[in-house]
Design a protein around this motif. Structure first.
Motif, short mmCIF file in Angstrom:
data_model
loop_
_atom_site.label_atom_id
_atom_site.label_comp_id
_atom_site.label_asym_id
_atom_site.label_seq_id
_atom_site.Cartn_x
_atom_site.Cartn_y
_atom_site.Cartn_z
N GLY A 293 0.77 -1.23 0.00
CA GLY A 293 0.00 0.00 0.00
C GLY A 293 0.81 1.28 0.00
N LEU A 294 0.17 2.34 -0.53
CA LEU A 294 0.70 3.69 -0.45
C LEU A 294 0.48 4.27 0.94
N ILE A 295 -0.51 3.74 1.67
CA ILE A 295 -0.76 4.15 3.04
C ILE A 295 -0.85 2.91 3.91
N THR A 296 -0.61 3.08 5.20
CA THR A 296 -0.60 1.96 6.12
C THR A 296 -2.02 1.57 6.52
N VAL A 297 -2.13 0.42 7.16
CA VAL A 297 -3.35 0.15 7.92
C VAL A 297 -3.51 1.28 8.93
N GLY A 298 -4.67 1.87 9.00
CA GLY A 298 -4.86 3.03 9.86
C GLY A 298 -4.69 4.34 9.14
N GLY A 299 -4.27 4.30 7.86
CA GLY A 299 -4.31 5.49 7.02
C GLY A 299 -3.18 6.46 7.15
N ILE A 300 -1.99 6.01 7.56
CA ILE A 300 -0.83 6.91 7.62
C ILE A 300 -0.06 6.85 6.31
N ALA A 301 0.29 8.01 5.78
CA ALA A 301 0.96 8.08 4.48
C ALA A 301 2.35 7.47 4.55
N LYS A 302 2.66 6.60 3.58
CA LYS A 302 4.03 6.15 3.38
C LYS A 302 4.73 7.11 2.42
N PRO A 303 6.05 7.03 2.32
CA PRO A 303 6.74 7.94 1.41
C PRO A 303 6.25 7.89 -0.03
N ARG A 304 5.82 6.72 -0.50
CA ARG A 304 5.33 6.64 -1.89
C ARG A 304 4.08 7.50 -2.09
N TYR A 305 3.22 7.57 -1.08
CA TYR A 305 2.05 8.44 -1.16
C TYR A 305 2.50 9.89 -1.30
N HIS A 306 3.46 10.29 -0.49
CA HIS A 306 3.98 11.65 -0.57
C HIS A 306 4.59 11.93 -1.95
N ALA A 307 5.28 10.92 -2.51
CA ALA A 307 5.89 11.11 -3.83
C ALA A 307 4.83 11.40 -4.89
N LEU A 308 3.73 10.67 -4.85
CA LEU A 308 2.64 10.93 -5.80
C LEU A 308 2.04 12.32 -5.57
N ARG A 309 1.92 12.70 -4.32
CA ARG A 309 1.39 14.03 -4.02
C ARG A 309 2.32 15.11 -4.56
N MET A 310 3.63 14.91 -4.45
CA MET A 310 4.58 15.88 -4.99
C MET A 310 4.46 15.96 -6.51
N PHE A 311 4.27 14.80 -7.15
CA PHE A 311 4.04 14.82 -8.60
C PHE A 311 2.81 15.65 -8.95
N GLY A 312 1.81 15.54 -8.09
CA GLY A 312 0.57 16.27 -8.35
C GLY A 312 0.73 17.78 -8.28
N GLN A 313 1.84 18.26 -7.71
CA GLN A 313 2.08 19.70 -7.64
C GLN A 313 2.71 20.25 -8.91
N LEU A 314 3.16 19.36 -9.81
CA LEU A 314 3.76 19.84 -11.05
C LEU A 314 2.72 20.50 -11.93
N GLY A 315 3.19 21.44 -12.76
CA GLY A 315 2.28 22.20 -13.60
C GLY A 315 1.96 21.52 -14.92
N GLU A 316 1.17 22.20 -15.71
CA GLU A 316 0.68 21.63 -16.96
C GLU A 316 1.71 21.64 -18.08
N THR A 317 2.69 22.54 -18.02
CA THR A 317 3.67 22.69 -19.09
C THR A 317 5.03 22.20 -18.63
N GLU A 318 5.57 21.20 -19.31
CA GLU A 318 6.90 20.72 -18.96
C GLU A 318 7.95 21.69 -19.49
N LEU A 319 8.97 21.92 -18.69
CA LEU A 319 10.06 22.83 -19.06
C LEU A 319 11.34 22.04 -19.27
N PRO A 320 12.21 22.51 -20.15
CA PRO A 320 13.48 21.80 -20.40
C PRO A 320 14.42 21.94 -19.21
#
Length: 233
Positions: free
Chosen positions: A74-101
């Motif tokens: 799981g991305l989160i534990t039993v009991g719903g605590i975020a593991k680092p992989r969950y945080h990684a996906l959340r960080m990806f979600g902060q990226l914008g719509e336009t990729e820059l070189p």
């Protein structure tokens, strides 16, 4: 698929992850998070969907979880605590719509150290940098693989810059559990303390200005990731 007459077939990769092995310790820590970042970056533009297996450690197909941190998928534990992989996906979600070189130089550039830069619709910038190795024997970190990063963001001098860190000391529930002495299931007090791992702190930093660029000096451990956000002009 094109050769077989299906040129428009969609590629949906709906089960992938850091290991096919349940109850594997690599599933719980930051090493798995940076693996996820590398995999998502590699798959971008090559598949129509990429779905990590699986959302939660509430997963009993191979037996009930014997303790909180048992190497579950799981991305989160039993009991719903975020593991680092969950945080990684959340960080990806902060990226914008336009990729820059990005131009990367130095030992480990575009290999050990990877970068994904973007611009959002409001003009702000988000740059994700991470340090990852496929060698799972180094899942708890290797000081020799840490890198000092100089990040120069062109045209961003004078703008507000914030950092969000993900590494063994930031957002890693396994590190916190070790410090709290959690070996099985947490006590009520330990549950409360562990929930601080659900949030990644955002810190405002001062960037040097060099020729119109905002320049940051970053220590990037292995495994580790940092999200750099630059306010719009």
């Amino acid at each position: 698929m094109r050769r077989l007459g299906f040129p428009d077939a969609r590629i949906l990769w709906t089960e992938w992850g850091v290991t096919p092995t349940h109850f594997h310790p690599v599933n719980d820590g930051t090493s798995a998070a940076t693996f996820l970042l590398s995999g998502m970056r590699s798959a971008a533009g090559r598949v129509d969907a990429l779905s990590y297996w699986v959302a939660s450690d509430h997963f009993e197909e191979l037996g009930r979880p014997p303790r909180l941190l048992h190497g579950g998928f799981g991305l989160i534990t039993v009991g719903g605590i975020a593991k680092p992989r969950y945080h990684a996906l959340r960080m990806f979600g902060q990226l914008g719509e336009t990729e820059l070189p990005v131009r990367a130089y130095g030992d480990g550039a575009d290999g050990l150290v990877q970068t994904w830069a973007s611009r959002r619709a409001d003009g702000s910038l988000a740059v994700l940098v991470w340090n990852s190795t496929l060698d799972q024997s180094k899942r708890d970190g290797d000081a020799a693989l840490a890198r000092r990063i100089q990040l120069a963001v062109e045209g961003a001098a004078g703008r507000t810059v914030t950092l969000t860190r993900l590494d063994r000391e930031h957002g890693d529930v396994t590190t916190l559990a070790d410090r709290l002495g959690v070996t099985g299931w947490p006590t009520d007090q330990q549950w409360d303390a562990l929930r601080v791992a659900d949030t990644l702190a955002v810190e405002k930093v001062a960037a040097a200005a060099e020729g119109g660029a905002a320049v940051l000096e970053l220590h990037l451990p292995q495994p580790g990731a940092v999200l750099v956000e630059v306010a719009g002009s």
